[in-house]
Structures are given as structure tokens and as C-alpha cells.
Design a protein around this motif. Structure first.
Motif, PDB file in Angstrom:
ATOM      1  N   ARG A   1       8.701   0.649   0.100  1.00  0.00           N
ATOM      2  CA  ARG A   1       9.750   1.291   0.452  1.00  0.00           C
ATOM      3  C   ARG A   1       9.558   3.090   0.708  1.00  0.00           C
ATOM      4  O   ARG A   1      10.220   3.502   1.149  1.00  0.00           O
ATOM      5  N   GLY A   2       8.696   3.373  -0.283  1.00  0.00           N
ATOM      6  CA  GLY A   2       8.398   4.793  -0.407  1.00  0.00           C
ATOM      7  C   GLY A   2       7.268   5.439   0.549  1.00  0.00           C
ATOM      8  O   GLY A   2       6.756   6.397   0.173  1.00  0.00           O
ATOM      9  N   GLY A   3       7.161   4.562   1.404  1.00  0.00           N
ATOM     10  CA  GLY A   3       5.762   4.894   2.358  1.00  0.00           C
ATOM     11  C   GLY A   3       4.546   4.334   1.913  1.00  0.00           C
ATOM     12  O   GLY A   3       3.554   4.710   2.625  1.00  0.00           O
ATOM     13  N   GLY A   4       4.361   3.561   0.985  1.00  0.00           N
ATOM     14  CA  GLY A   4       3.089   2.933   0.666  1.00  0.00           C
ATOM     15  C   GLY A   4       2.252   3.869  -0.819  1.00  0.00           C
ATOM     16  O   GLY A   4       1.412   3.292  -0.977  1.00  0.00           O
ATOM     17  N   HIS A   5       3.102   4.972  -1.148  1.00  0.00           N
ATOM     18  CA  HIS A   5       2.263   5.605  -2.140  1.00  0.00           C
ATOM     19  C   HIS A   5       2.470   4.705  -3.453  1.00  0.00           C
ATOM     20  O   HIS A   5       3.424   4.561  -3.839  1.00  0.00           O
ATOM     21  N   LEU A   6       1.556   4.514  -4.204  1.00  0.00           N
ATOM     22  CA  LEU A   6       1.583   3.948  -5.566  1.00  0.00           C
ATOM     23  C   LEU A   6       0.851   4.482  -6.476  1.00  0.00           C
ATOM     24  O   LEU A   6      -0.451   5.296  -6.317  1.00  0.00           O
TER      25      LEU A   6
ATOM     26  N   VAL B   1      -0.595  -7.357  -4.060  1.00  0.00           N
ATOM     27  CA  VAL B   1      -0.810  -6.255  -4.784  1.00  0.00           C
ATOM     28  C   VAL B   1      -1.344  -5.077  -4.048  1.00  0.00           C
ATOM     29  O   VAL B   1      -1.229  -3.922  -4.450  1.00  0.00           O
ATOM     30  N   LEU B   2      -2.034  -5.190  -3.014  1.00  0.00           N
ATOM     31  CA  LEU B   2      -2.869  -4.388  -2.334  1.00  0.00           C
ATOM     32  C   LEU B   2      -2.001  -4.084  -1.018  1.00  0.00           C
ATOM     33  O   LEU B   2      -2.406  -3.423  -0.111  1.00  0.00           O
ATOM     34  N   LEU B   3      -0.720  -4.415  -0.600  1.00  0.00           N
ATOM     35  CA  LEU B   3       0.018  -4.266   0.485  1.00  0.00           C
ATOM     36  C   LEU B   3       0.060  -2.686   0.821  1.00  0.00           C
ATOM     37  O   LEU B   3       0.094  -2.627   2.118  1.00  0.00           O
ATOM     38  N   PRO B   4       0.291  -1.963  -0.034  1.00  0.00           N
ATOM     39  CA  PRO B   4       0.519  -0.338   0.209  1.00  0.00           C
ATOM     40  C   PRO B   4      -0.852  -0.209   1.302  1.00  0.00           C
ATOM     41  O   PRO B   4      -0.465   0.830   2.014  1.00  0.00           O
ATOM     42  N   ALA B   5      -1.850  -0.819   0.832  1.00  0.00           N
ATOM     43  CA  ALA B   5      -3.038  -0.487   1.743  1.00  0.00           C
ATOM     44  C   ALA B   5      -3.052  -1.155   3.004  1.00  0.00           C
ATOM     45  O   ALA B   5      -3.109  -0.795   4.096  1.00  0.00           O
ATOM     46  N   THR B   6      -2.995  -2.436   2.638  1.00  0.00           N
ATOM     47  CA  THR B   6      -3.185  -3.578   3.940  1.00  0.00           C
ATOM     48  C   THR B   6      -2.291  -3.663   4.792  1.00  0.00           C
ATOM     49  O   THR B   6      -2.467  -3.832   5.950  1.00  0.00           O
ATOM     50  N   LEU B   7      -0.897  -3.342   4.499  1.00  0.00           N
ATOM     51  CA  LEU B   7       0.105  -3.219   5.314  1.00  0.00           C
ATOM     52  C   LEU B   7       0.579  -1.792   5.848  1.00  0.00           C
ATOM     53  O   LEU B   7       0.940  -1.518   6.975  1.00  0.00           O
ATOM     54  N   ALA B   8       0.876  -0.954   4.818  1.00  0.00           N
ATOM     55  CA  ALA B   8       1.233   0.354   4.831  1.00  0.00           C
ATOM     56  C   ALA B   8       0.083   1.321   5.499  1.00  0.00           C
ATOM     57  O   ALA B   8       0.478   2.365   5.796  1.00  0.00           O
ATOM     58  N   GLY B   9      -1.021   0.992   4.982  1.00  0.00           N
ATOM     59  CA  GLY B   9      -2.207   1.969   5.356  1.00  0.00           C
ATOM     60  C   GLY B   9      -2.536   3.206   4.452  1.00  0.00           C
ATOM     61  O   GLY B   9      -2.786   4.161   5.122  1.00  0.00           O
ATOM     62  N   CYS B  10      -1.904   3.022   3.363  1.00  0.00           N
ATOM     63  CA  CYS B  10      -1.951   3.939   2.245  1.00  0.00           C
ATOM     64  C   CYS B  10      -3.088   3.782   1.292  1.00  0.00           C
ATOM     65  O   CYS B  10      -3.328   2.719   0.936  1.00  0.00           O
ATOM     66  N   PRO B  11      -3.856   4.733   1.332  1.00  0.00           N
ATOM     67  CA  PRO B  11      -4.956   4.737   0.091  1.00  0.00           C
ATOM     68  C   PRO B  11      -4.278   4.455  -1.302  1.00  0.00           C
ATOM     69  O   PRO B  11      -3.420   4.957  -1.724  1.00  0.00           O
TER      70      PRO B  11
ATOM     71  N   ALA C   1     -11.262  -5.899   3.310  1.00  0.00           N
ATOM     72  CA  ALA C   1     -10.438  -4.954   4.099  1.00  0.00           C
ATOM     73  C   ALA C   1     -10.449  -3.677   3.976  1.00  0.00           C
ATOM     74  O   ALA C   1     -10.168  -2.562   4.498  1.00  0.00           O
ATOM     75  N   LEU C   2     -10.452  -3.716   2.304  1.00  0.00           N
ATOM     76  CA  LEU C   2     -10.428  -1.988   1.723  1.00  0.00           C
ATOM     77  C   LEU C   2     -11.942  -1.442   2.017  1.00  0.00           C
ATOM     78  O   LEU C   2     -12.239  -0.198   1.293  1.00  0.00           O
ATOM     79  N   GLY C   3     -12.657  -2.139   2.489  1.00  0.00           N
ATOM     80  CA  GLY C   3     -14.131  -1.734   2.655  1.00  0.00           C
ATOM     81  C   GLY C   3     -15.015  -2.075   1.563  1.00  0.00           C
ATOM     82  O   GLY C   3     -15.991  -1.144   1.211  1.00  0.00           O
ATOM     83  N   GLY C   4     -14.779  -2.750   0.780  1.00  0.00           N
ATOM     84  CA  GLY C   4     -16.007  -3.097  -0.242  1.00  0.00           C
ATOM     85  C   GLY C   4     -16.980  -3.403   0.002  1.00  0.00           C
ATOM     86  O   GLY C   4     -17.404  -3.893   1.119  1.00  0.00           O
ATOM     87  N   PRO C   5     -18.061  -3.341  -0.807  1.00  0.00           N
ATOM     88  CA  PRO C   5     -19.566  -3.564  -0.300  1.00  0.00           C
ATOM     89  C   PRO C   5     -19.612  -4.992  -0.214  1.00  0.00           C
ATOM     90  O   PRO C   5     -19.417  -5.789  -0.948  1.00  0.00           O
ATOM     91  N   GLU C   6     -20.621  -5.318   0.761  1.00  0.00           N
ATOM     92  CA  GLU C   6     -21.013  -6.605   1.064  1.00  0.00           C
ATOM     93  C   GLU C   6     -21.586  -7.336  -0.178  1.00  0.00           C
ATOM     94  O   GLU C   6     -21.549  -8.679  -0.350  1.00  0.00           O
ATOM     95  N   GLU C   7     -22.413  -6.635  -0.979  1.00  0.00           N
ATOM     96  CA  GLU C   7     -23.013  -7.222  -2.171  1.00  0.00           C
ATOM     97  C   GLU C   7     -22.204  -7.550  -3.279  1.00  0.00           C
ATOM     98  O   GLU C   7     -22.637  -7.889  -4.409  1.00  0.00           O
ATOM     99  N   ASP C   8     -20.794  -7.148  -3.173  1.00  0.00           N
ATOM    100  CA  ASP C   8     -20.188  -6.921  -4.288  1.00  0.00           C
ATOM    101  C   ASP C   8     -19.715  -8.783  -4.909  1.00  0.00           C
ATOM    102  O   ASP C   8     -19.460  -9.402  -3.848  1.00  0.00           O
TER     103      ASP C   8
END
Length: 235
Positions: free
Chosen positions: A25-30, A53-63, A102-109
Motif C-alpha cells: 500500500r505504501g508503494g512497495g517499500h519495506l 513475503v517477497l511481493l514488494p519486489a516481485t509485484l511492486a518492483g521495489c528492492p 526472480a530476485l537474481g539469486g546465484p544459480e549455484e545457491d
């Protein structure tokens, strides 16, 4: 947000859902929550709420704060889907791994094994009541631009899902109704007579400020608004 009188895990899940929906609701900032990584109850709540839990990033596009992403990764590793786990458990964990990727985690993680999708054939033959229930449990997978076999199967049965939404409202199962509404917002072929927007308003009104319901409703409305905007631009 105090959740007195509830079982500890339920209260923790509601608190976390409240944080996420407030951020959206606040624009994605957590704000960062460093305590999550050291709190077993909070990590369990992350596992229950799953990829949302990661919706602020995956939906709103905020880091997201690094602490929040680290806590999410810790929960993903701490609560894997055991061999032979129920399909909804396997899919929920798959959704968490997808969100991390989707957040760009390393493939070897090790939290991101490329094991493929769990498979959704079990959904296809379910009666509409059970179908709606299972999709509502997996509502975290209902996101635009995030395909899955579950989403493909849901797209084949919008009328069944609409029936399930109405049934959930009549049964006063507000969380299931909101989860079904999130899928319906994503799908084509939903009957115009359903009145999804009005139905969502009613669900929110009757849900006693349950932040889990508010979260699902917010995402559903966001998806509908984005679709209407896209349709308007293409008209």
C-alpha cells in the motif's frame, strides 16, 4: 500489529502479512526485519506465507532489504518439501524458490535447485469445491508474468473457480474467497455476472481486518487494475 489470543504461529503469519500488505500500500517499500533470521517462529511464518513475503519486489518492483531476502532464503532452506510431501506443499516451496530466482539469486545457491515443476495433473480431475480450495492455498503462485502448470490448469477452469469463490463467500471462508479471487483476477473467461470487485469489497468488509485476506485482496485488485490498464492501452 498485535495478534493476542491467537496461536503463536497464526499470529506471526498475520503480523508478517500485515507488514507485506502495508508495504504494498505504501508503494512497495519495506523496512528490514533482521530478527527474522534468528527467530524460528518468524521463519516458520515466512514458510507459511511463502513467496508472498517477497511481493514488494516481485509485484511492486521495489528492492527489498538484504536482511529480508536473507531471512526468506533461510526459511526456504530450513523448511523444504520432504519427499512424498503433499502437492500443495511441494508447489509452495517451488514458488519460494522461483521467487528467489526472480530476485537474481546465484544459480549455484542450494536454495534454488532446478528440479522442475512438481506437476499439476492432480488438480485437473478435482471437483470444483476441492479445486478452489487447493488453488486458494496456492494463491502465492497467482502472479502476472509468472507461469506455472498450476496457473495453466487454473486457466482451464475459470467457471469452476468462480463457483468456488461464491461458495467460499457463502460459507464465510474469507481467506479462501480472497485466494480464489486472486486467481480469478488473473484469468480470462470469468463470468461477468460474478461481480468480482463487489465480492472482494464484501469479503474485506466481513473478514474482521484479517491481514492475510487484505493481502490477497490487494494483490487481486492490483492484477485487475493492471489488466484493465493494459486492455485500455490496446483498445
Amino acid at each position: 500489529m498485535s495478534q493476542s489470543g491467537l496461536p503463536p504461529l497464526t499470529g506471526a503469519v498475520r503480523d508478517l502479512a500485515h507488514e507485506v500488505v502495508s508495504a504494498l500500500r505504501g508503494g512497495g517499500h519495506l523496512a528490514g526485519s533482521t530478527a527474522l533470521a534468528d527467530d524460528e517462529l518468524a521463519l516458520a511464518a515466512v514458510r507459511v506465507l511463502g513467496a508472498d513475503v517477497l511481493l514488494p519486489a516481485t509485484l511492486a518492483g521495489c528492492p527489498l532489504p538484504p536482511e529480508r531476502v536473507a531471512a526468506f532464503r533461510t526459511a526456504t532452506l530450513a523448511f523444504p518439501a520432504a519427499p512424498g510431501a503433499a502437492p500443495v506443499t511441494a508447489w509452495s516451496h517451488w514458488g519460494m524458490r522461483r521467487a528467489l530466482r526472480a530476485l537474481g539469486g546465484p544459480e549455484e545457491d542450494p536454495a534454488l535447485p532446478d528440479t522442475g515443476e512438481p506437476g499439476a495433473s492432480w488438480l485437473q480431475s478435482l471437483p470444483w469445491q476441492r479445486f478452489t480450495h487447493q488453488l486458494a492455498v496456492l494463491s502465492a503462485l497467482a502472479l502476472p508474468g509468472m507461469p506455472s502448470e498450476v496457473a495453466t490448469t487454473a486457466a482451464l477452469r475459470p467457471v469452476d473457480l468462480a463457483r468456488g469463490f461464491v461458495r467460499a463467500v457463502r460459507r464465510r471462508d474469507w481467506l479462501q474467497a480472497a485466494g480464489a479471487a486472486r486467481w480469478l483476477a488473473l484469468l480470462d473467461g470469468v463470468p461477468d455476472t460474478l461481480g468480482l470487485d463487489t465480492g472482494l469489497d464484501f469479503v474485506l468488509l466481513m473478514s474482521d481486518d484479517d491481514p492475510r485476506v487484505a493481502l490477497q485482496a490487494h494483490v487481486a485488485r492490483h492484477i485487475r487494475d493492471e489488466r484493465l490498464l493494459d486492455e485500455g492501452l490496446r483498445a
